[in-house]
Design a protein around this motif. Structure first.
Motif, mmCIF file in Angstrom:
data_model
loop_
_atom_site.group_PDB
_atom_site.id
_atom_site.type_symbol
_atom_site.label_atom_id
_atom_site.label_comp_id
_atom_site.label_asym_id
_atom_site.label_seq_id
_atom_site.Cartn_x
_atom_site.Cartn_y
_atom_site.Cartn_z
ATOM 1 N N HIS A 111 0.845 -1.195 0.000
ATOM 2 C CA HIS A 111 0.000 0.000 0.000
ATOM 3 C C HIS A 111 0.881 1.246 0.000
ATOM 4 C CE1 HIS A 111 -3.817 -2.085 1.144
ATOM 5 N NE2 HIS A 111 -2.941 -2.997 1.520
ATOM 6 N N SER A 121 0.726 5.482 0.985
ATOM 7 C CA SER A 121 -0.034 6.531 1.669
ATOM 8 C C SER A 121 0.614 7.885 1.437
ATOM 9 C CB SER A 121 -0.091 6.239 3.171
ATOM 10 O OG SER A 121 -0.780 7.267 3.850
ATOM 11 N N THR A 143 -3.807 7.400 4.347
ATOM 12 C CA THR A 143 -4.754 7.754 3.289
ATOM 13 C C THR A 143 -5.120 6.497 2.508
ATOM 14 O OG1 THR A 143 -2.962 8.247 1.736
ATOM 15 C CG2 THR A 143 -3.846 10.099 3.023
ATOM 16 N N TRP A 144 -6.313 6.488 1.989
ATOM 17 C CA TRP A 144 -6.789 5.386 1.142
ATOM 18 C C TRP A 144 -7.240 5.952 -0.198
ATOM 19 C CZ3 TRP A 144 -6.992 0.100 1.597
ATOM 20 C CH2 TRP A 144 -6.560 -0.430 2.822
ATOM 21 N N ASP A 145 -6.372 6.738 -0.844
ATOM 22 C CA ASP A 145 -6.722 7.349 -2.123
ATOM 23 C C ASP A 145 -5.769 6.943 -3.243
ATOM 24 O OD1 ASP A 145 -4.584 8.767 -1.078
ATOM 25 O OD2 ASP A 145 -5.464 10.745 -1.387
ATOM 26 N N TYR A 192 -3.591 -0.098 -4.518
ATOM 27 C CA TYR A 192 -2.556 -0.929 -3.908
ATOM 28 C C TYR A 192 -2.377 -2.185 -4.745
ATOM 29 C CZ TYR A 192 -6.768 -3.074 -1.960
ATOM 30 O OH TYR A 192 -8.003 -3.654 -1.814
ATOM 31 N N GLY A 198 -8.325 -0.956 -5.544
ATOM 32 C CA GLY A 198 -8.413 0.272 -4.768
ATOM 33 C C GLY A 198 -8.885 1.449 -5.580
ATOM 34 N N PRO A 199 -8.838 2.549 -4.940
ATOM 35 C CA PRO A 199 -8.033 2.818 -3.761
ATOM 36 C C PRO A 199 -8.593 2.273 -2.436
ATOM 37 C CG PRO A 199 -9.065 4.848 -4.496
ATOM 38 C CD PRO A 199 -9.423 3.779 -5.484
ATOM 39 N N SER A 200 -9.863 1.997 -2.335
ATOM 40 C CA SER A 200 -10.398 1.486 -1.068
ATOM 41 C C SER A 200 -10.672 -0.009 -1.179
ATOM 42 C CB SER A 200 -11.687 2.224 -0.697
ATOM 43 O OG SER A 200 -12.732 1.824 -1.557
ATOM 44 N N ARG A 201 -10.927 -0.638 -0.052
ATOM 45 C CA ARG A 201 -11.231 -2.076 -0.041
ATOM 46 C C ARG A 201 -12.534 -2.380 -0.774
ATOM 47 N NH1 ARG A 201 -7.158 -5.242 0.925
ATOM 48 N NH2 ARG A 201 -6.026 -4.757 2.800
ATOM 49 N N SER A 202 -13.431 -1.406 -0.859
ATOM 50 C CA SER A 202 -14.712 -1.642 -1.530
ATOM 51 C C SER A 202 -14.649 -1.388 -3.041
ATOM 52 C CB SER A 202 -15.805 -0.776 -0.901
ATOM 53 O OG SER A 202 -15.476 0.590 -1.048
ATOM 54 N N SER A 203 -13.509 -0.915 -3.525
ATOM 55 C CA SER A 203 -13.349 -0.672 -4.962
ATOM 56 C C SER A 203 -13.174 -1.994 -5.695
ATOM 57 C CB SER A 203 -12.123 0.205 -5.225
ATOM 58 O OG SER A 203 -12.230 1.444 -4.580
#
Length: 135
Positions: A57, A59, A67-69, A72, A85-90
């Motif tokens: 990841h 940051s 940051t999660w933008d 990864y 990503g950028p988030s786990r839900s992407s």
């Protein structure tokens, strides 16, 4: 690059290929390769790296919460990589046989304000950016 970011990269570079369990893992070599390739990319090298679950990841800040933008990269069996990503839900962006291709996919998706990494956490970075942008 700050000393904090440099130290984080150094730690990951020196431990990426070490087994965490005596039996090792088939993900060791691909993960070590991923870390070396990511470190060679100047735009990623200025970001704070952190790892977990065979993922690398990046940051824009040095402290938790990060940051999660930024997307990864994770490793898969068979010397393959995925970019999410950028988030786990992407949704998953792609899978590839190449660490270089995975790194290139992340670089293509870097945010405008990407680095160098801010010394502090995500909330402090957001406050700093808000104040900076309101000038």
């Amino acid at each position: 690059m700050t000393n904090t970011v440099e130290a984080a990269w150094h730690k990951i570079l020196t431990t990426a290929g070490e087994p965490r369990r005596p039996e090792g893992s088939s993900l060791l070599a691909p993960f070590a390769e991923l870390v070396r390739v990511a470190y060679a990319e100047p735009l990623l090298r200025q970001l704070y790296p952190w790892t977990g679950m065979w993922e690398l990841h990046f940051s824009r800040c040095t402290e938790i919460p990060h940051t999660w933008d930024i997307p990864y990269i994770g490793t898969l069996r068979g010397d393959r990589y995925y970019v999410e990503g950028p988030s786990r839900s992407s949704p998953r962006i792609a899978e590839t046989d190449s660490a270089r291709a995975a790194v290139a996919m992340v670089v293509e998706r870097l945010p405008t304000h990407r680095g160098p990494a801010f010394i502090g956490n995500a909330e402090e970075l957001a406050a700093y950016e808000k104040a900076r942008d309101s000038r």
